[in-house]
Scaffold this motif. Sequence first.
Motif, PDB file in Angstrom:
ATOM      1  N   ASN A   3       5.906 -14.617  -5.027  1.00 47.23           N
ATOM      2  CA  ASN A   3       6.668 -14.048  -5.204  1.00 47.23           C
ATOM      3  C   ASN A   3       7.054 -12.513  -5.032  1.00 47.23           C
ATOM      4  OD1 ASN A   3       5.242 -11.524  -5.022  1.00 47.23           O
ATOM      5  ND2 ASN A   3       3.222 -12.248  -5.278  1.00 47.23           N
ATOM      6  N   PRO A   4       8.311 -12.055  -6.106  1.00 49.17           N
ATOM      7  CA  PRO A   4       9.186 -10.666  -5.354  1.00 49.17           C
ATOM      8  C   PRO A   4       8.617  -9.846  -4.415  1.00 49.17           C
ATOM      9  CG  PRO A   4       8.804 -10.635  -8.018  1.00 49.17           C
ATOM     10  CD  PRO A   4       8.597 -11.579  -7.708  1.00 49.17           C
ATOM     11  N   ASN A   5       6.911  -9.254  -4.530  1.00 52.84           N
ATOM     12  CA  ASN A   5       6.433  -8.967  -3.374  1.00 52.84           C
ATOM     13  C   ASN A   5       6.404  -8.927  -2.119  1.00 52.84           C
ATOM     14  OD1 ASN A   5       6.750  -6.121  -5.887  1.00 52.84           O
ATOM     15  ND2 ASN A   5       4.753  -7.238  -6.059  1.00 52.84           N
ATOM     16  N   GLN A   6       6.713 -10.754  -2.172  1.00 54.59           N
ATOM     17  CA  GLN A   6       6.640 -11.412  -0.778  1.00 54.59           C
ATOM     18  C   GLN A   6       7.326 -11.605   0.176  1.00 54.59           C
ATOM     19  OE1 GLN A   6       3.979 -15.024  -2.482  1.00 54.59           O
ATOM     20  NE2 GLN A   6       2.224 -13.845  -1.194  1.00 54.59           N
ATOM     21  N   ARG A  31      13.028 -13.531   0.345  1.00 58.97           N
ATOM     22  CA  ARG A  31      13.365 -12.653   0.884  1.00 58.97           C
ATOM     23  C   ARG A  31      12.298 -12.985   2.353  1.00 58.97           C
ATOM     24  NH1 ARG A  31      10.753  -6.662   1.489  1.00 58.97           N
ATOM     25  NH2 ARG A  31       9.132  -7.747   0.127  1.00 58.97           N
ATOM     26  N   SER A  50      -0.567  -2.362   6.154  1.00 58.34           N
ATOM     27  CA  SER A  50      -0.487  -2.916   5.046  1.00 58.34           C
ATOM     28  C   SER A  50       0.769  -3.307   5.785  1.00 58.34           C
ATOM     29  CB  SER A  50      -0.047  -1.734   4.534  1.00 58.34           C
ATOM     30  OG  SER A  50       0.918  -1.090   4.382  1.00 58.34           O
ATOM     31  N   TYR A  51       1.337  -4.062   6.670  1.00 56.11           N
ATOM     32  CA  TYR A  51       2.720  -4.726   6.834  1.00 56.11           C
ATOM     33  C   TYR A  51       1.861  -6.462   7.232  1.00 56.11           C
ATOM     34  CZ  TYR A  51       6.777  -7.130   8.464  1.00 56.11           C
ATOM     35  OH  TYR A  51       8.368  -7.414   8.816  1.00 56.11           O
TER      36      TYR A  51
END
Length: 128
Positions: A3-6, A31, A50-51
Motif C-alpha cells: 500500500n502507499p504507506n509501505q 516505494r 516505528s521504522y
Amino acid sequence: MVNPNQFVAVVDDDESVCRAIKRLLHSEGIRAETFCSGDEFLNALTAIPSYRPACVILDVQMPGSNGLEVQRQIAQTGVPVIVITAYDDLSVRQSAFAAGAAAYLRKPFTSAILFKAVEMAIGGPPAP
C-alpha cells in the motif's frame, strides 16, 4: 500488495545496485529506501522504533555487518527478507533460508524475478 504507506528497504554496499533496484521497484509503484551498509540500516531501525519496511532486500557481502548478520538481528521483527548476492554459495543459501529468508536471488537477476520475490515476500502482487 504494497500500500502507499509501505516501502521496501534495499541494503547493498554497491550504490548502483541500490539505485537500479529502487528504480525497478518504483516502476511497479513500490516505494523504496536505500542503505549503503547493514550497519546504516540497523542504525535506522534502532533510531526510529516505528521504522518498519514491508520487506528488506539484503545483500550478503558487505563491509561491517554482512547480510546474514543483519538478517539474524532483524529476525524477531517478522519483516520478510530477500537475500541477494553475486557470490552464490550453498552454505550461505542454506543459512539464509534457515534464518527465514523469503527468497534468495543471485545477481544479476531479472526484474521479473525481483518483482515475483517481492510479491511473495509481502504476500500479494505489487500495486499497479
